[in-house]
Design a protein around this motif. Structure first.
Motif, PDB file in Angstrom:
ATOM      1  N   SER B  87       0.832  -1.213   0.000  1.00 62.17           N
ATOM      2  CA  SER B  87       0.000   0.000   0.000  1.00 62.17           C
ATOM      3  C   SER B  87       0.863   1.258   0.000  1.00 62.17           C
ATOM      4  O   SER B  87       0.486   2.281  -0.563  1.00 62.17           O
ATOM      5  CB  SER B  87      -0.943   0.000   1.211  1.00 62.17           C
ATOM      6  N   TRP B  88       2.043   1.165   0.625  1.00 64.65           N
ATOM      7  CA  TRP B  88       2.956   2.316   0.669  1.00 64.65           C
ATOM      8  C   TRP B  88       3.655   2.500  -0.682  1.00 64.65           C
ATOM      9  O   TRP B  88       3.684   3.581  -1.249  1.00 64.65           O
ATOM     10  CB  TRP B  88       3.965   2.112   1.801  1.00 64.65           C
ATOM     11  N   ASN B  89       4.203   1.396  -1.195  1.00 66.97           N
ATOM     12  CA  ASN B  89       4.971   1.500  -2.447  1.00 66.97           C
ATOM     13  C   ASN B  89       4.090   1.849  -3.642  1.00 66.97           C
ATOM     14  O   ASN B  89       4.529   2.510  -4.568  1.00 66.97           O
ATOM     15  CB  ASN B  89       5.725   0.185  -2.712  1.00 66.97           C
ATOM     16  N   GLU B  90       2.836   1.385  -3.587  1.00 68.94           N
ATOM     17  CA  GLU B  90       1.925   1.686  -4.705  1.00 68.94           C
ATOM     18  C   GLU B  90       1.130   2.964  -4.460  1.00 68.94           C
ATOM     19  O   GLU B  90       0.272   3.317  -5.261  1.00 68.94           O
ATOM     20  CB  GLU B  90       0.967   0.503  -4.915  1.00 68.94           C
ATOM     21  N   ASP B  91       1.404   3.609  -3.341  1.00 69.13           N
ATOM     22  CA  ASP B  91       0.765   4.889  -3.015  1.00 69.13           C
ATOM     23  C   ASP B  91      -0.761   4.811  -3.097  1.00 69.13           C
ATOM     24  O   ASP B  91      -1.413   5.571  -3.810  1.00 69.13           O
ATOM     25  CB  ASP B  91       1.287   5.990  -3.957  1.00 69.13           C
ATOM     26  N   HIS B  92      -1.312   3.869  -2.341  1.00 70.33           N
ATOM     27  CA  HIS B  92      -2.766   3.698  -2.349  1.00 70.33           C
ATOM     28  C   HIS B  92      -3.462   4.952  -1.813  1.00 70.33           C
ATOM     29  O   HIS B  92      -2.917   5.657  -0.960  1.00 70.33           O
ATOM     30  CB  HIS B  92      -3.153   2.479  -1.500  1.00 70.33           C
ATOM     31  N   PRO B  93      -4.662   5.205  -2.303  1.00 70.73           N
ATOM     32  CA  PRO B  93      -5.360   6.437  -1.903  1.00 70.73           C
ATOM     33  C   PRO B  93      -5.580   6.539  -0.394  1.00 70.73           C
ATOM     34  O   PRO B  93      -5.877   5.546   0.276  1.00 70.73           O
ATOM     35  CB  PRO B  93      -6.714   6.313  -2.604  1.00 70.73           C
ATOM     36  N   SER B  94      -5.423   7.741   0.099  1.00 70.61           N
ATOM     37  CA  SER B  94      -5.772   8.029   1.489  1.00 70.61           C
ATOM     38  C   SER B  94      -6.444   9.391   1.505  1.00 70.61           C
ATOM     39  O   SER B  94      -6.248  10.189   0.590  1.00 70.61           O
ATOM     40  CB  SER B  94      -4.545   8.010   2.393  1.00 70.61           C
ATOM     41  N   ILE B  95      -7.240   9.631   2.505  1.00 76.16           N
ATOM     42  CA  ILE B  95      -8.040  10.862   2.476  1.00 76.16           C
ATOM     43  C   ILE B  95      -7.762  11.784   3.655  1.00 76.16           C
ATOM     44  O   ILE B  95      -7.660  12.995   3.478  1.00 76.16           O
ATOM     45  CB  ILE B  95      -9.563  10.539   2.343  1.00 76.16           C
ATOM     46  N   TYR B  96      -7.626  11.247   4.861  1.00 74.86           N
ATOM     47  CA  TYR B  96      -7.601  12.178   5.993  1.00 74.86           C
ATOM     48  C   TYR B  96      -6.868  11.649   7.221  1.00 74.86           C
ATOM     49  O   TYR B  96      -6.516  10.473   7.312  1.00 74.86           O
ATOM     50  CB  TYR B  96      -9.032  12.593   6.369  1.00 74.86           C
ATOM     51  N   TYR B 159      -7.674   7.320  -9.299  1.00 78.34           N
ATOM     52  CA  TYR B 159      -6.785   6.282  -8.773  1.00 78.34           C
ATOM     53  C   TYR B 159      -7.547   5.093  -8.177  1.00 78.34           C
ATOM     54  O   TYR B 159      -6.938   4.140  -7.700  1.00 78.34           O
ATOM     55  CB  TYR B 159      -5.851   6.875  -7.707  1.00 78.34           C
ATOM     56  N   LEU B 160      -8.869   5.168  -8.167  1.00 73.61           N
ATOM     57  CA  LEU B 160      -9.662   4.054  -7.652  1.00 73.61           C
ATOM     58  C   LEU B 160      -9.759   2.957  -8.709  1.00 73.61           C
ATOM     59  O   LEU B 160      -9.649   3.228  -9.913  1.00 73.61           O
ATOM     60  CB  LEU B 160     -11.066   4.527  -7.266  1.00 73.61           C
ATOM     61  N   LEU B 161      -9.987   1.731  -8.255  1.00 74.45           N
ATOM     62  CA  LEU B 161     -10.206   0.647  -9.203  1.00 74.45           C
ATOM     63  C   LEU B 161     -11.604   0.799  -9.812  1.00 74.45           C
ATOM     64  O   LEU B 161     -12.507   1.356  -9.164  1.00 74.45           O
ATOM     65  CB  LEU B 161     -10.086  -0.701  -8.486  1.00 74.45           C
ATOM     66  N   PRO B 162     -11.807   0.311 -11.017  1.00 71.52           N
ATOM     67  CA  PRO B 162     -13.139   0.414 -11.629  1.00 71.52           C
ATOM     68  C   PRO B 162     -14.183  -0.241 -10.721  1.00 71.52           C
ATOM     69  O   PRO B 162     -13.959  -1.342 -10.214  1.00 71.52           O
ATOM     70  CB  PRO B 162     -12.986  -0.364 -12.944  1.00 71.52           C
ATOM     71  N   GLY B 163     -15.290   0.426 -10.530  1.00 76.31           N
ATOM     72  CA  GLY B 163     -16.340  -0.084  -9.638  1.00 76.31           C
ATOM     73  C   GLY B 163     -16.676   0.948  -8.594  1.00 76.31           C
ATOM     74  O   GLY B 163     -16.135   2.059  -8.586  1.00 76.31           O
ATOM     75  N   LYS B 164     -17.558   0.547  -7.696  1.00 78.91           N
ATOM     76  CA  LYS B 164     -18.012   1.486  -6.665  1.00 78.91           C
ATOM     77  C   LYS B 164     -16.942   1.724  -5.613  1.00 78.91           C
ATOM     78  O   LYS B 164     -16.028   0.903  -5.446  1.00 78.91           O
ATOM     79  CB  LYS B 164     -19.246   0.915  -5.976  1.00 78.91           C
ATOM     80  N   LEU B 165     -17.116   2.817  -4.899  1.00 78.81           N
ATOM     81  CA  LEU B 165     -16.358   3.030  -3.661  1.00 78.81           C
ATOM     82  C   LEU B 165     -17.330   2.717  -2.523  1.00 78.81           C
ATOM     83  O   LEU B 165     -18.329   3.420  -2.339  1.00 78.81           O
ATOM     84  CB  LEU B 165     -15.852   4.472  -3.582  1.00 78.81           C
ATOM     85  N   HIS B 166     -17.060   1.638  -1.806  1.00 73.57           N
ATOM     86  CA  HIS B 166     -17.907   1.269  -0.677  1.00 73.57           C
ATOM     87  C   HIS B 166     -17.451   2.002   0.578  1.00 73.57           C
ATOM     88  O   HIS B 166     -16.260   2.276   0.749  1.00 73.57           O
ATOM     89  CB  HIS B 166     -17.853  -0.240  -0.444  1.00 73.57           C
ATOM     90  N   ASN B 221     -13.075  -0.986  -3.934  1.00 73.22           N
ATOM     91  CA  ASN B 221     -12.533   0.152  -3.185  1.00 73.22           C
ATOM     92  C   ASN B 221     -13.363   0.286  -1.917  1.00 73.22           C
ATOM     93  O   ASN B 221     -14.588   0.276  -1.983  1.00 73.22           O
ATOM     94  CB  ASN B 221     -12.673   1.461  -3.984  1.00 73.22           C
ATOM     95  N   LEU B 222     -12.691   0.406  -0.778  1.00 77.34           N
ATOM     96  CA  LEU B 222     -13.448   0.409   0.475  1.00 77.34           C
ATOM     97  C   LEU B 222     -12.892   1.449   1.439  1.00 77.34           C
ATOM     98  O   LEU B 222     -11.751   1.346   1.887  1.00 77.34           O
ATOM     99  CB  LEU B 222     -13.359  -0.981   1.124  1.00 77.34           C
ATOM    100  N   PHE B 223     -13.729   2.441   1.754  1.00 78.99           N
ATOM    101  CA  PHE B 223     -13.403   3.307   2.888  1.00 78.99           C
ATOM    102  C   PHE B 223     -13.965   2.621   4.125  1.00 78.99           C
ATOM    103  O   PHE B 223     -15.138   2.282   4.178  1.00 78.99           O
ATOM    104  CB  PHE B 223     -14.026   4.703   2.762  1.00 78.99           C
ATOM    105  N   LYS B 224     -13.122   2.428   5.122  1.00 74.77           N
ATOM    106  CA  LYS B 224     -13.606   1.740   6.340  1.00 74.77           C
ATOM    107  C   LYS B 224     -13.276   2.577   7.574  1.00 74.77           C
ATOM    108  O   LYS B 224     -12.147   2.970   7.782  1.00 74.77           O
ATOM    109  CB  LYS B 224     -13.021   0.331   6.450  1.00 74.77           C
ATOM    110  N   ASP B 243      -7.303 -11.698  -1.565  1.00 72.37           N
ATOM    111  CA  ASP B 243      -8.319 -10.999  -2.364  1.00 72.37           C
ATOM    112  C   ASP B 243      -7.855 -10.845  -3.814  1.00 72.37           C
ATOM    113  O   ASP B 243      -6.882 -10.144  -4.097  1.00 72.37           O
ATOM    114  CB  ASP B 243      -8.576  -9.621  -1.731  1.00 72.37           C
ATOM    115  N   ARG B 244      -8.562 -11.477  -4.713  1.00 73.63           N
ATOM    116  CA  ARG B 244      -8.148 -11.437  -6.127  1.00 73.63           C
ATOM    117  C   ARG B 244      -8.369 -10.061  -6.756  1.00 73.63           C
ATOM    118  O   ARG B 244      -7.760  -9.731  -7.761  1.00 73.63           O
ATOM    119  CB  ARG B 244      -8.900 -12.493  -6.931  1.00 73.63           C
ATOM    120  N   ASN B 245      -9.262  -9.284  -6.171  1.00 73.53           N
ATOM    121  CA  ASN B 245      -9.460  -7.919  -6.693  1.00 73.53           C
ATOM    122  C   ASN B 245      -8.379  -6.961  -6.222  1.00 73.53           C
ATOM    123  O   ASN B 245      -8.275  -5.856  -6.739  1.00 73.53           O
ATOM    124  CB  ASN B 245     -10.817  -7.373  -6.236  1.00 73.53           C
TER     125      ASN B 245
END
Lengths: 114, 376
Positions: B87-96, B159-166, B221-224, B243-245
């Motif tokens: 998640s760090w090396n691929e710079d996954h999205p973060s918000i706050y 930068y989100l994967l195709p599909g919804k943001l849950h 994509n999941l905000f938790k 997780d294959r996704n």
């Protein structure tokens, strides 16, 4: 740091404002004291609901019966309804579509983060 | 910084409830507009600068922890380390995130960083802004939280994967639901297709090896609003590497490093004597007066304050099994027996505003009150 003149909220105001109601009390008793049995699928058995919280207003949100189904080649197949407020036994029954996926692996004890 | 006593709006409960703020009072008041804090613009600029600097320092600290593989210090299980590094090396999205700062006599000190599941966002971004409109429309506030949330979701969309943001949180907590739904509201306004699914309702498709929502749609994509330290303990935690996704989790797994209080001694090690930091160690070291904090704890639980070797204050709770850090004791400013902590928000890598929580003691906990502020 200046704000916009107007803030638009498309979702939260109506949904959450409706969640806030005073807890029922008095002669009719509180939600905690009521014995309510529900099921979300006709193939399932009834179980007693177990909601107990100080914020009884969130009940409708909590018990919402949400459509349940799956997408198959772009087509949505409706399998029934599901409520996260009910025991799995009362949600699934013998409905095989509903039982294809395992749930409940997250949410250890349901603690709030705040 | 001054504390000013005022009369609450006569209809304040109705006013805040109309905003969807349903948890303004529990057994004790939470939203408290019988006072407000006022700041000069110069003070706000100092807080804004400190927030930006601390954010940069925190990012460097994460890189340091990863480079030196200090995961054991953070009680991060070995099997989850690849997820953190990915998640760090691929710079996954973060918000706050929210820094908790002490501000006293012009000094700003970092108390801790809520980098994974910060709450009080709605109060800070919306409720206190509407309070200001009623109280003194002509004044400003350190608050661009709402605008930055909408803007940054818009930026992250690509930068989100195709599909919804849950969006997900536990059931039975109106406070958690409010924070989650507020964030979802901002994402919707940024043009993102969203869906709410409670964390306990998330499903795992054993055959397809994917997470699914209530309609059996894949979660991409999941905000938790649910902490990583709980996720790795949950039964489904170990499904994440399978997780294959390769779903994107927001906040990303590397926030597990920053939200852990073990980051405090790491920061002190990297930036000794930095004016925004308090001395912090994994043991008592040379500290005579200190706050002992569990590396994993929430809402001020299991904290012990010691002054000159003598116990000053202590809170109970269920945390501490993973170990503690020791941080130099820094007494919060007292305003007629009220002790404020500043929650300074970082949204999309930038300082975005603040909310103030006030307690009757030196430890800010889950009975603290939210007090609005303005700039004079």
């Amino acid at each position: 740091m200046k704000k916009s003149k107007t803030i638009t909220l498309v979702l939260i105001t109506s949904a959450l404002a409706s969640c806030h109601k005073e807890q029922q009390s008095g002669a009719s008793g509180s939600w905690d004291q009521k014995k309510v049995y529900m099921r979300s699928d006709t193939t399932a058995s009834y179980t007693r609901t177990h909601y107990h919280s100080g914020v009884a207003g969130a009940l409708l949100w909590y018990y919402a019966f949400r459509p349940y189904g799956r997408y198959n080649n772009g087509r949505y197949d409706h399998a029934g309804y599901y409520s996260g407020g009910l025991h799995t036994r009362s949600n699934t029954g013998t409905n095989s579509t509903k039982s294809a996926i395992v749930r409940g692996g997250f949410g250890r004890g349901g603690s709030s983060v705040s | 910084m001054q504390r000013n006593r005022i009369s609450p709006r006569h209809n304040w409960e109705k006013a805040v409830e109309q905003l969807g703020f349903g948890f303004h009072s529990t057994n004790v008041p939470y939203w408290d507009e019988s006072a407000y804090y006022s700041f000069s613009l110069a003070e706000i600029l100092k807080l804004e600068t400190a927030t930006a600097d601390l954010w940069d320092m925190c990012l460097n600290a994460v890189q340091f922890v990863i480079d030196t593989r200090q995961y054991a210090r953070f009680h991060i299980p070995d099997w989850f380390v690849p997820e953190i590094e990915r998640s760090w090396n691929e710079d996954h999205p973060s918000i706050y995130g929210r820094f908790d700062l002490a501000y006293n006599n012009g000094e700003i000190k970092l108390l801790e960083f809520n980098a994974d599941t910060p709450t009080s966002l709605y109060e800070a971004g919306i409720v206190q802004w509407y309070w200001l409109q009623d109280f003194d429309k002509g004044k400003d506030q350190f608050n661009s939280i709402h605008e930055k949330l909408v803007d940054y979701w818009g930026y992250l969309k690509q930068y989100l994967l195709p599909g919804k943001l849950h969006f997900s949180c536990v059931k039975r907590s109106l406070e958690d639901l409010t924070t989650t739904e507020y964030l979802r509201d901002c994402a919707i306004q940024a043009g993102i297709d969203t869906q709410l699914v409670f964390i306990d309702d998330i499903g795992w498709d054993e055959e397809r090896k994917v997470f699914a929502d209530m309609e059996e749609e894949d979660i991409k994509n999941l905000f938790k609003l649910y902490p990583w330290e709980w996720i790795v303990q949950d039964a489904f935690g170990k499904r994440i590497p399978e997780d294959r996704n390769k779903a994107l989790w927001i906040e990303p797994a590397w926030r597990m490093i920053l939200s852990n209080k073990a980051i405090l001694p790491i920061l002190w090690h990297l930036y000794p004597d930095h004016p925004y930091l308090l001395k912090a160690y994994f043991d008592q070291g040379d500290l005579v007066s200190y706050a002992r904090k569990p590396i994993l704890s929430r809402e001020g639980a299991n904290i012990m304050l010691v002054k000159q070797g003598l116990p000053l204050q202590q809170t109970g709770g269920e945390y501490g099994a993973e170990g503690y850090v020791y941080q130099d004791l820094y007494e919060l400013p007292a305003f007629e027996g009220h002790y404020p902590v500043i929650g300074s928000w970082v949204i999309g890598q930038q300082p975005a505003g603040m909310g103030i929580r006030e307690s009757n003691g030196l430890i800010t906990n889950n009975t603290s009150r939210f007090i609005p502020h303005l700039i004079v």
